[in-house]
Design a protein around this motif. Structure first.
Motif, PDB file in Angstrom:
ATOM      1  N   ILE A   1       0.893  -1.136   0.034  1.00  9.19           N
ATOM      2  CA  ILE A   1      -0.104   0.049  -0.142  1.00  9.19           C
ATOM      3  C   ILE A   1       0.821   1.268  -0.002  1.00  9.19           C
ATOM      4  CG2 ILE A   1      -1.669   1.213   1.397  1.00  9.19           C
ATOM      5  CD1 ILE A   1      -2.672  -1.369   0.018  1.00  9.19           C
ATOM      6  N   PRO A   2       0.745   2.466  -1.022  1.00 10.69           N
ATOM      7  CA  PRO A   2       1.666   3.411  -1.019  1.00 10.69           C
ATOM      8  C   PRO A   2       1.308   4.128   0.197  1.00 10.69           C
ATOM      9  CG  PRO A   2      -0.369   3.622  -2.525  1.00 10.69           C
ATOM     10  CD  PRO A   2      -0.546   2.161  -1.777  1.00 10.69           C
ATOM     11  N   MET A   3       2.258   4.219   1.096  1.00 10.73           N
ATOM     12  CA  MET A   3       2.067   5.174   2.366  1.00 10.73           C
ATOM     13  C   MET A   3       3.565   5.017   3.012  1.00 10.73           C
ATOM     14  SD  MET A   3      -0.268   3.410   5.101  1.00 10.73           S
ATOM     15  CE  MET A   3      -1.698   3.798   4.145  1.00 10.73           C
ATOM     16  N   LEU A   4       3.833   5.814   4.070  1.00 10.07           N
ATOM     17  CA  LEU A   4       4.878   5.604   5.014  1.00 10.07           C
ATOM     18  C   LEU A   4       4.348   5.131   6.256  1.00 10.07           C
ATOM     19  CD1 LEU A   4       7.848   6.097   5.895  1.00 10.07           C
ATOM     20  CD2 LEU A   4       7.316   8.528   6.454  1.00 10.07           C
ATOM     21  N   TYR A   5       4.901   4.181   6.711  1.00  7.64           N
ATOM     22  CA  TYR A   5       4.433   3.429   8.147  1.00  7.64           C
ATOM     23  C   TYR A   5       5.357   3.814   9.080  1.00  7.64           C
ATOM     24  CZ  TYR A   5       2.106  -0.234  10.703  1.00  7.64           C
ATOM     25  OH  TYR A   5       1.075  -0.849  11.819  1.00  7.64           O
ATOM     26  N   ILE A   6       5.308   4.480  10.023  1.00  7.77           N
ATOM     27  CA  ILE A   6       6.234   4.807  11.078  1.00  7.77           C
ATOM     28  C   ILE A   6       5.991   4.312  12.113  1.00  7.77           C
ATOM     29  CG2 ILE A   6       7.116   6.678  12.791  1.00  7.77           C
ATOM     30  CD1 ILE A   6       6.958   8.352  10.377  1.00  7.77           C
TER      31      ILE A   6
END
Length: 349
Positions: free
Chosen positions: A129-134
């Protein structure tokens, strides 16, 4: 006309979209004073400001926990959703699929991701999934009085003296093994390293996972903890150029790649910084595995960008979704015609 003073102050100097850094802030934090999560918030604000991304183009997703409160503290003009404990990836997937024009950032914790949310974490990686997961990783459950989390190192000691007897989960190793195309780790107090890592994860095509060691000053910042400020400062081994910002006053260092520098901090402790030479190839998955295992065996905290896959294909392209966001498509476009429904019913007879 901007003066020299305003040019040097991003709080009042507009970026390329005409917004000052102040306009990327959110509500005042309600976390414990000195919490590492607040430092992460500041780095996120800096990254979006420097990338010239207007807040209204951003979707912030989170679950439950101290970490999941932090989206309220940055990008006040963005869209946000605080999901159920461990179920944020499902909501994030739906949001990303419904409107592919948004920039997505997910904030989670070691409990929200590595325990109740592990199943969903695995599948959001698999789907890319296109996202930044912090992951704001402090090794404890801060809302329920500091029990060990699944990322707490074996042998780490609780504030009350009990030692962790279970093997920890390395979320970076897991992410790389499952095929994540952008994987890194940093320390909440290291602005010089974290901001570029966040920016890289935001522009990456697909899922980016950033594991951030973020000490809990209330329950996990004591002698014997492997997630405390002192432990990370004394065991940090950086892949890339690093500038450490301790809890007292900022200290900036600069030294050649491949060398070692020992810095004395205000509290009397020391940090041994090691830069890996420039010939490290972050596109080499096997090298990333080897480095992470070597650091773990040596008891060091390895930070930097471990792995990136430049050929990563995001989920929308795998599913061949229309370029126009689903939320903008008309009902007539997405609803099958009567003839298609009749054909489907006929095929079931």
């Amino acid at each position: 006309m901007a003066t020299a003073e305003t040019k040097a102050n991003p709080m009042v100097t507009p970026n390329k979209v005409g917004l000052t850094k102040k306009e990327y802030q959110g509500s005042a934090s309600t976390l414990c004073t000195g919490c590492g999560h607040d430092s992460v918030t500041l780095h996120i604000i800096s990254a979006f400001y420097e990338l010239d991304i207007p807040p209204h183009r951003v979707a912030k997703l989170s679950g439950i926990g101290c970490s999941s409160k932090t989206p309220a503290y940055f990008l006040g003009g963005a869209h946000g959703f605080n999901a159920v404990h461990g179920r944020m990836p499902s909501v994030a997937t739906g949001a990303a699929m419904a409107n592919r024009s948004m920039v997505n950032i997910a904030i989670s914790g070691d409990g929200d991701t590595a325990s109740i949310g592990m199943g969903q974490f695995v599948h959001i990686i698999r789907r890319n999934i296109p996202m930044l997961y912090i992951i704001e990783n402090n090794g404890v459950y801060g809302l329920t009085k500091g029990q060990f989390s699944a990322t707490s190192s074996k042998g780490s000691v609780q504030k009350k003296g009990d030692a962790n007897r279970l093997q920890e989960i390395d979320l970076c190793l897991m992410a790389i093994d499952l095929g994540c195309g952008y994987v890194g780790r940093s320390f909440s107090g290291d602005a010089k390293q974290m901001v570029p890592l966040i920016k890289g994860g935001i522009v990456h095509r697909g899922l980016g996972v950033l594991d951030v060691i973020s000490p809990c000053i209330t329950f996990n910042n004591h002698e014997g903890s492997t997630k405390s400020y002192k432990f990370v400062k004394d065991h940090d081994e950086a892949l890339h150029e690093i500038g450490f910002v301790p809890s007292y006053t900022p200290i900036d260092v600069d030294y050649p790649e491949g060398s070692v520098k020992i810095v004395t901090l205000p509290d009397g402790s020391h940090i041994t910084l090691k830069k890996i030479a420039r010939d490290y190839d972050p596109t080499n998955k096997n090298a990333a595995f080897d480095l992470l295992h070597q650091a773990a065996q040596a008891g060091n905290v390895l930070t930097g960008l471990f792995y990136i896959n430049p050929d990563s294909v995001p989920f929308q392209e795998v599913e061949q979704l229309a370029e126009t966001p689903l939320v903008e498509l008309s009902v007539d476009f997405v609803r099958p015609p009567r003839s298609a429904l009749d054909h489907a019913m006929e095929s079931l007879k």
